[in-house]
Design an enzyme around this catalytic site. Structure first.
Site, PDB file in Angstrom:
ATOM      1  N   LYS A  13      25.795  42.897  55.839  1.00  0.00           N
ATOM      2  CA  LYS A  13      26.650  44.013  55.401  1.00  0.00           C
ATOM      3  C   LYS A  13      26.037  44.723  54.190  1.00  0.00           C
ATOM      4  O   LYS A  13      25.940  45.944  54.160  1.00  0.00           O
ATOM      5  CB  LYS A  13      28.062  43.501  55.039  1.00  0.00           C
ATOM      6  N   ARG A  88      39.587  41.669  54.116  1.00  0.00           N
ATOM      7  CA  ARG A  88      39.182  40.347  54.591  1.00  0.00           C
ATOM      8  C   ARG A  88      40.352  39.565  55.164  1.00  0.00           C
ATOM      9  O   ARG A  88      40.178  38.423  55.579  1.00  0.00           O
ATOM     10  CB  ARG A  88      38.609  39.567  53.406  1.00  0.00           C
ATOM     11  N   ARG A 127      18.280  33.402  50.893  1.00  0.00           N
ATOM     12  CA  ARG A 127      18.406  34.724  50.257  1.00  0.00           C
ATOM     13  C   ARG A 127      18.291  34.650  48.728  1.00  0.00           C
ATOM     14  O   ARG A 127      18.719  33.705  48.104  1.00  0.00           O
ATOM     15  CB  ARG A 127      19.779  35.273  50.627  1.00  0.00           C
ATOM     16  N   ARG A 168      22.525  33.456  44.356  1.00  0.00           N
ATOM     17  CA  ARG A 168      23.952  33.413  44.075  1.00  0.00           C
ATOM     18  C   ARG A 168      24.449  31.972  44.022  1.00  0.00           C
ATOM     19  O   ARG A 168      23.958  31.126  44.766  1.00  0.00           O
ATOM     20  CB  ARG A 168      24.713  34.165  45.171  1.00  0.00           C
ATOM     21  N   ARG A 179      32.695  29.314  53.810  1.00  0.00           N
ATOM     22  CA  ARG A 179      32.875  30.770  53.917  1.00  0.00           C
ATOM     23  C   ARG A 179      32.941  31.198  55.384  1.00  0.00           C
ATOM     24  O   ARG A 179      33.696  32.099  55.754  1.00  0.00           O
ATOM     25  CB  ARG A 179      31.736  31.502  53.186  1.00  0.00           C
TER      26      ARG A 179
END
Ligand code: AP5
Length: 238
Positions: A13, A88, A127, A168, A179
């Protein structure tokens, strides 16, 4: 143009929102980035949401709705926005509808990015971003110049910063699994809500980044170079 990018964690996203921003001259509104900025600032809200985010759970709806309502009133949203990470829950989607009605806006499209769970775990745990400009990278799929994976060092392709990469705090496998479970239980039920309104478009988020961009542009009824509006706004372009 006002659009929503909907998809599980790591679906791409943020990656695609930046490309849409450049092409259409509309602004990315990432609720995850907004929340992380509040956590970094250490203010009261930031302290309240930190443990929720670290666990991979959802921040309460009322906090998120207020955050987005305040944000879309700002001047840079007048040409349109890309919602990345909001709504969400079905409750957030319903509140968004009311908010848009109150401000005389409409949604143009909801883009669903479909990706398998195992691929998502790989994407998120690999990431990292540039701590200076925020450019996103991946250990295998998108490496920066002179990259050393063991020490997470190298040079940012975008701003040239050296050895400023960071990960992160919620990008570890255990939190990612939670998640994903939260996405399937609480966020996926939004899909029929937008499908019933005729706004839902699905793209193959497993494809290569440029191919996903192409599919999104097609879904938005656009191809080719950026619009004159995007140029006039002085944004970056391919
Ligand atoms: P948020 O920051 O929104 O995280 P997320 O939804 O989990 O999504 P990500 O940012 O992790 O992934 P992405 O889809 O943007 O993927 P990306 O482009 O980076 O939310 C964080 C937390 O904040 C939540 O857990 C929650 O606690 C809270 N929160 C936020 N909004 C909320 C709300 N509305 N209500 C309640 N709580 C809220 O890509 C991932 C990686 O894959 C990158 O390395 C990228 O380079 C790579 N990649 C991307 N596309 C491809 C491709 N096609 N092929 C190969 N690699 C790719």
């Amino acid at each position: 143009m006002n659009i929503i990018l909907l998809g599980p964690p790591g679906a791409g996203k943020g990656t695609q929102a930046k490309k849409i921003e450049d092409k259409f001259g509309i602004v990315q509104l990432s609720t995850g980035d907004m929340l992380r900025a509040r956590v970094k600032s250490g203010d009261e809200l930031g302290q309240k949401v930190k443990s929720i985010m670290d666990a991979g759970d959802l921040v309460p709806d009322e906090i998120m709705v207020k955050m987005i309502e305040d944000r879309i009133k700002e001047d840079d949203c007048k040409n349109g926005f890309i919602l990345d990470g909001f709504p969400r829950t079905v409750a957030q989607a319903e509140e968004l509808d009311e908010m848009l009605k109150r401000t005389g806006r409409t949604l143009d499209a909801v883009i669903e990015m479909k990706v398998d769970d195992d691929e998502l775990v790989d994407r998120i745990t690999g990431r990292f971003t540039c701590g200076d400009c925020g450019e996103g990278y991946h250990e295998e799929h998108k490496q920066p110049e002179n990259f050393d994976a063991e020490h997470l060092t190298g040079e940012c392709d975008k701003c040239g910063a050296v050895d400023s990469f960071k990960r992160r705090e919620d990008d570890n496998e255990q939190t990612v699994r939670n998640r994903l479970s939260v996405y399937h239980k609480q966020t996926a039920p939004i899909l029929p809500f937008y499908s019933d309104k005729g706004l839902l478009r699905s793209v193959d988020g497993m494809a290569k980044i440029d191919e996903v961009t192409r599919q999104i542009n097609e879904a938005l009824g656009a191809s080719g170079p950026p619009t004159p509006k995007a140029r006039a706004m002085g944004n970056r372009h391919e």
